[in-house]
Motif scaffolding. Structure first.
Motif, mmCIF file in Angstrom:
data_model
loop_
_atom_site.group_PDB
_atom_site.id
_atom_site.type_symbol
_atom_site.label_atom_id
_atom_site.label_comp_id
_atom_site.label_asym_id
_atom_site.label_seq_id
_atom_site.Cartn_x
_atom_site.Cartn_y
_atom_site.Cartn_z
ATOM 1 N N ALA A 112 2.990 -7.292 4.705
ATOM 2 C CA ALA A 112 3.507 -8.056 3.864
ATOM 3 C C ALA A 112 4.706 -7.489 3.060
ATOM 4 O O ALA A 112 6.027 -7.963 3.193
ATOM 5 C CB ALA A 112 2.539 -8.539 2.690
ATOM 6 N N VAL A 113 4.863 -6.201 2.907
ATOM 7 C CA VAL A 113 6.213 -5.519 2.336
ATOM 8 C C VAL A 113 7.121 -5.476 3.559
ATOM 9 O O VAL A 113 8.160 -5.859 3.311
ATOM 10 C CB VAL A 113 5.634 -4.161 1.946
ATOM 11 C CG1 VAL A 113 6.913 -3.318 1.515
ATOM 12 C CG2 VAL A 113 4.993 -4.259 0.544
ATOM 13 N N ASN A 114 6.813 -5.058 4.513
ATOM 14 C CA ASN A 114 7.722 -4.867 5.730
ATOM 15 C C ASN A 114 8.166 -6.263 5.962
ATOM 16 O O ASN A 114 9.368 -6.416 6.599
ATOM 17 C CB ASN A 114 6.898 -4.434 7.038
ATOM 18 C CG ASN A 114 6.714 -2.963 6.916
ATOM 19 O OD1 ASN A 114 7.297 -2.270 6.049
ATOM 20 N ND2 ASN A 114 5.848 -2.532 7.553
ATOM 21 N N SER A 115 7.801 -7.383 5.968
ATOM 22 C CA SER A 115 8.347 -8.864 6.086
ATOM 23 C C SER A 115 8.837 -9.291 4.954
ATOM 24 O O SER A 115 9.514 -10.483 4.927
ATOM 25 C CB SER A 115 7.117 -9.665 6.316
ATOM 26 O OG SER A 115 6.131 -10.019 5.614
ATOM 27 N N SER A 116 9.016 -8.694 3.809
ATOM 28 C CA SER A 116 9.536 -9.103 2.768
ATOM 29 C C SER A 116 11.111 -8.341 2.362
ATOM 30 O O SER A 116 11.580 -7.498 3.224
ATOM 31 C CB SER A 116 8.991 -8.721 1.564
ATOM 32 O OG SER A 116 8.954 -7.355 1.282
ATOM 33 N N PRO A 117 11.885 -8.862 1.328
ATOM 34 C CA PRO A 117 13.059 -8.206 1.178
ATOM 35 C C PRO A 117 12.895 -6.556 0.911
ATOM 36 O O PRO A 117 14.124 -5.982 1.039
ATOM 37 C CB PRO A 117 13.715 -8.823 -0.130
ATOM 38 C CG PRO A 117 13.041 -10.216 0.065
ATOM 39 C CD PRO A 117 11.722 -9.952 0.604
ATOM 40 N N HIS A 118 11.668 -6.374 0.707
ATOM 41 C CA HIS A 118 11.609 -4.841 0.400
ATOM 42 C C HIS A 118 11.159 -3.985 1.571
ATOM 43 O O HIS A 118 10.501 -2.925 1.501
ATOM 44 C CB HIS A 118 10.436 -4.569 -0.854
ATOM 45 C CG HIS A 118 10.901 -5.049 -2.246
ATOM 46 N ND1 HIS A 118 10.813 -6.487 -2.470
ATOM 47 C CD2 HIS A 118 11.748 -4.668 -3.162
ATOM 48 C CE1 HIS A 118 11.209 -6.611 -3.974
ATOM 49 N NE2 HIS A 118 11.876 -5.735 -4.125
ATOM 50 N N GLY A 119 11.572 -4.613 2.667
ATOM 51 C CA GLY A 119 10.826 -4.060 3.935
ATOM 52 C C GLY A 119 11.588 -2.270 4.077
ATOM 53 O O GLY A 119 11.011 -1.704 4.660
ATOM 54 N N LYS A 120 12.733 -2.192 3.692
ATOM 55 C CA LYS A 120 13.329 -0.868 3.810
ATOM 56 C C LYS A 120 13.301 -0.121 2.494
ATOM 57 O O LYS A 120 13.933 1.092 2.292
ATOM 58 C CB LYS A 120 14.868 -1.090 4.102
ATOM 59 C CG LYS A 120 15.053 -1.520 5.436
ATOM 60 C CD LYS A 120 14.769 -0.636 6.338
ATOM 61 C CE LYS A 120 15.511 -1.013 7.893
ATOM 62 N NZ LYS A 120 15.406 0.023 8.814
ATOM 63 N N VAL A 121 12.161 -0.612 1.719
ATOM 64 C CA VAL A 121 11.924 0.437 0.453
ATOM 65 C C VAL A 121 10.425 1.103 0.793
ATOM 66 O O VAL A 121 9.459 0.626 1.037
ATOM 67 C CB VAL A 121 11.626 -0.490 -0.808
ATOM 68 C CG1 VAL A 121 11.273 0.323 -2.023
ATOM 69 C CG2 VAL A 121 12.949 -1.396 -1.067
ATOM 70 N N ASP A 122 10.822 2.498 0.470
ATOM 71 C CA ASP A 122 9.388 3.169 0.682
ATOM 72 C C ASP A 122 8.476 3.044 -0.311
ATOM 73 O O ASP A 122 8.822 2.824 -1.199
ATOM 74 C CB ASP A 122 10.057 4.796 0.812
ATOM 75 C CG ASP A 122 9.038 5.548 1.562
ATOM 76 O OD1 ASP A 122 8.855 5.733 2.726
ATOM 77 O OD2 ASP A 122 8.111 6.220 0.751
ATOM 78 N N CYS A 123 7.119 3.301 0.274
ATOM 79 C CA CYS A 123 6.040 2.876 -0.602
ATOM 80 C C CYS A 123 6.154 3.806 -1.684
ATOM 81 O O CYS A 123 5.714 3.379 -2.980
ATOM 82 C CB CYS A 123 4.886 3.205 0.286
ATOM 83 S SG CYS A 123 4.232 2.197 1.626
ATOM 84 N N THR A 124 6.478 4.883 -1.756
ATOM 85 C CA THR A 124 6.678 6.100 -2.824
ATOM 86 C C THR A 124 7.573 5.496 -3.873
ATOM 87 O O THR A 124 7.362 5.883 -5.020
ATOM 88 C CB THR A 124 6.797 7.277 -2.231
ATOM 89 O OG1 THR A 124 7.912 7.351 -1.654
ATOM 90 C CG2 THR A 124 5.678 7.875 -1.354
ATOM 91 N N SER A 125 8.587 4.601 -3.276
ATOM 92 C CA SER A 125 9.539 4.499 -4.500
ATOM 93 C C SER A 125 8.935 3.596 -5.630
ATOM 94 O O SER A 125 9.369 3.392 -6.896
ATOM 95 C CB SER A 125 10.644 3.520 -3.799
ATOM 96 O OG SER A 125 11.377 4.192 -3.006
ATOM 97 N N CYS A 126 7.934 3.020 -5.355
ATOM 98 C CA CYS A 126 7.232 2.165 -6.344
ATOM 99 C C CYS A 126 6.122 2.646 -6.796
ATOM 100 O O CYS A 126 5.633 2.662 -8.176
ATOM 101 C CB CYS A 126 6.777 0.460 -5.978
ATOM 102 S SG CYS A 126 8.100 -0.355 -5.282
ATOM 103 N N HIS A 127 5.413 3.535 -6.149
ATOM 104 C CA HIS A 127 3.928 4.044 -6.644
ATOM 105 C C HIS A 127 4.119 5.470 -6.939
ATOM 106 O O HIS A 127 3.001 6.147 -7.604
ATOM 107 C CB HIS A 127 3.287 4.153 -5.303
ATOM 108 C CG HIS A 127 2.797 2.728 -4.868
ATOM 109 N ND1 HIS A 127 1.950 1.910 -5.593
ATOM 110 C CD2 HIS A 127 3.070 1.778 -3.871
ATOM 111 C CE1 HIS A 127 1.699 0.807 -4.987
ATOM 112 N NE2 HIS A 127 2.334 0.524 -4.129
ATOM 113 N N ILE A 128 5.174 6.177 -6.974
ATOM 114 C CA ILE A 128 5.546 7.597 -7.898
ATOM 115 C C ILE A 128 6.139 7.062 -9.213
ATOM 116 O O ILE A 128 7.008 6.438 -9.293
ATOM 117 C CB ILE A 128 6.272 8.327 -7.047
ATOM 118 C CG1 ILE A 128 5.603 8.802 -5.675
ATOM 119 C CG2 ILE A 128 6.551 9.604 -8.034
ATOM 120 C CD1 ILE A 128 6.691 9.649 -4.979
ATOM 121 N N THR A 129 5.159 7.212 -10.303
ATOM 122 C CA THR A 129 5.542 6.772 -11.602
ATOM 123 C C THR A 129 5.978 8.075 -12.477
ATOM 124 O O THR A 129 6.639 7.792 -13.475
ATOM 125 C CB THR A 129 4.682 5.858 -12.218
ATOM 126 O OG1 THR A 129 3.290 6.484 -12.225
ATOM 127 C CG2 THR A 129 4.549 4.407 -11.307
#
Length: 514
Positions: free
Chosen positions: A340-357
């Motif tokens: 889902a993320v890869n097909s969204s506007p956030h497809g070039k955002v690494d998972c860690t960008s959101c999940h490292i808080t």
């Protein structure tokens, strides 16, 4: 009845695969607890059957396959000629981060964890013997596939031991990036634009003359050698990854690398805890490995996910943190989310960008006048200042993906060369030939190259700054900011941009972030 007994005996014999020769001098001595007690070395007693069980290699290796020596000799000196042993690292008046035998240190107790924490394996040794040896403190344990002079992994030792059964694996590792520490050894000059100055410093081994040429104060072979030993102690050998005394299965347990072994395995070295939980700030284990040591462990640790579940080696080659294989491993457990993320506007955002808080680690590092194992050096590393940041900074890496970073200032003092400011750079390594150490089984030279898309490490150089008021103690400092970390706190140093109170500028010993 005779036939039944014969069959039973045949089955028992066939089902027993011993890795030891009962007639071996190794077994005759070390398998005799009373004899070991008489010799004052009861800790060296080993039950050969239990050792076989711990090793769990179907009885293939014998004592000398791993330790060398002469199994036919019953005389102690003759039997131990050329034998390989784990050794300790001592620091004090005489030894400057150099090898000392367990016997000389009065530390013959079994080397296994005695409690919680990375340092729990370190023996204290006998105070009188340590004083005689000129050792104030035992600072490390090293296994016997290291060179005792340089502390480096010794390929030729691995070939003689592990290579007897695992020839391909040893050959692959000996020429791999990790086995030769290719990328770290490509850093030859503090002032070189690429691969650029970096947190772990320059490579000291086979590089003394180049460093001396760029250093504004005297730089000696002893200083270079002490720094070289210090760096080598962090770089992995076969035993560092596969030997598992920390597993509480005895002193001869082996197996596949797991997360604790990647982090140092309780052997008093931090391994990947260094770059991850101290430097990058977003490590996997955290807890006691992180600085500060109260960063929370995440769901993956609690679920028992191991490092190699995501970072899968191929022929002993390991992908870097930006590698597609490591990044795509998220889909193994979170397939629908990744899709889902890869097909969204956030497809070039690494998972860690959101999940490292929450990120921690260094607030700055300076390479300046300091002390390595009791040797005064112009390249001591000052880093004892740590902090956290609730949210990382997001930057675009060379491959076009948005990644989380925690910028922080770094600096090197005592430089003779000038370097101007740069834009954001990723640590590409221009193709180059690097000298090896043939004396320990390395090639005479080997080639190193790395593309900017092969790494997430980034930096910005802000240039050099000359201080005329303290010549010749300090001529100029090289500076920059390292994305990957973010400095916290109130005021900043007007000289180097680091948080106020930094050790380097208070002492006039370091300059400018790098």
């Amino acid at each position: 009845m005779r036939t039944v007994i014969a069959v039973v005996l045949l089955l028992v014999t066939a089902g027993t695969a011993w890795g030891f020769d009962p007639g071996s001098g190794c077994v005759a001595c070390h398998g005799n607890q009373g004899k070991m007690r008489e010799l004052g070395a009861e800790a060296m007693y080993l039950d050969p059957a239990r050792v076989d069980q711990e090793v769990n290699m179907q009885g293939k290796p014998t004592c000398v396959d791993c330790h060398l020596g002469d199994p036919r000799a019953l005389d102690k000196e003759a039997a131990h000629q050329g034998v390989l042993r784990p050794f300790l690292v001592g620091a004090g008046k005489k030894l400057k981060g150099e090898a000392i035998s367990r016997e000389a240190a009065g530390a013959l107790q079994p080397l296994k964890p005695k409690g919680e924490g990375m340092n729990s394996m370190l023996p204290k040794g006998d105070p009188q013997k340590l004083e005689q040896a000129g050792v104030k403190k035992i600072v490390g344990i090293e296994w016997h596939d290291r060179d005792r002079e340089t502390m480096a992994y010794a390929p030729q030792v691995a070939e003689k031991t592990c290579g007897r059964c695992h020839a391909k694996e040893v050959k692959d590792y000996n020429r791999s990036a990790k086995g030769l520490m290719k990328h770290q050894r490509a850093y030859r000059d503090w002032s070189e634009k690429l691969p650029g100055p970096q947190n772990c410093g320059m490579w000291f081994g086979q590089n003394e003359e180049a460093l001396k040429a760029g250093t504004a104060v005297p730089y000696s072979p002893a200083q270079n050698a002490a720094s070289d030993r210090s760096c080598n102690m962090c770089h992995a050998t076969c035993n560092d990854c596969h030997f598992k005394p920390v597993a509480n299965k005895g002193t001869h347990a082996f197996g596949k690398p797991d997360t604790p072994s990647c982090y140092g395995g309780g052997r008093a070295s931090i391994c990947h805890a260094g770059p991850m939980d101290r430097r990058r700030g977003a490590g996997y284990m955290r807890g006691e490995y992180s600085f500060p040591a109260n960063l929370p462990q995440g769901a993956h640790v609690k679920a028992g996910i191991q490092c190699l579940d995501c970072h899968k080696p191929v022929n002993h080659q390991f992908g870097h943190l930006a590698a597609d294989d490591a990044r795509k491993s998220c889909a193994e457990c979170h397939g629908e989310i990744v899709k889902a993320v890869n097909s969204s506007p956030h497809g070039k955002v690494d998972c860690t960008s959101c999940h490292i808080t929450v990120s921690g680690a260094y607030q700055y590092t300076f390479w300046g006048q300091g002390n390595t194992f009791g040797v005064e050096t112009p390249y001591g590393k000052h880093k004892e200042y740590y902090g956290t940041r609730d949210l990382p900074t997001i930057i675009k890496n060379a491959a076009g993906r948005w990644i989380p970073v925690k910028p922080y200032p770094m600096a090197v003092m005592n430089q003779t060369r000038e370097l101007g400011p740069t834009k954001l750079l990723f640590r590409a390594i221009p193709k180059r030939n690097i000298p090896g150490n043939p004396q320990i089984g390395e090639p005479l030279t080997f080639e190193v190259a790395r593309k900017a898309t092969d790494v997430n490490d980034a930096f910005i150089v802000v240039g050099t700054r000359r201080r005329q008021e303290r010549p010749p103690f300090q001529r100029s400092g090289l500076g920059g900011a390292r994305p990957g970390r973010q400095s916290q706190g109130g005021g900043y140093c007007s000289l180097c941009g680091a948080p106020q109170g930094c050790l380097g500028c208070q002492r006039g010993r370091s300059l400018h972030p790098l």
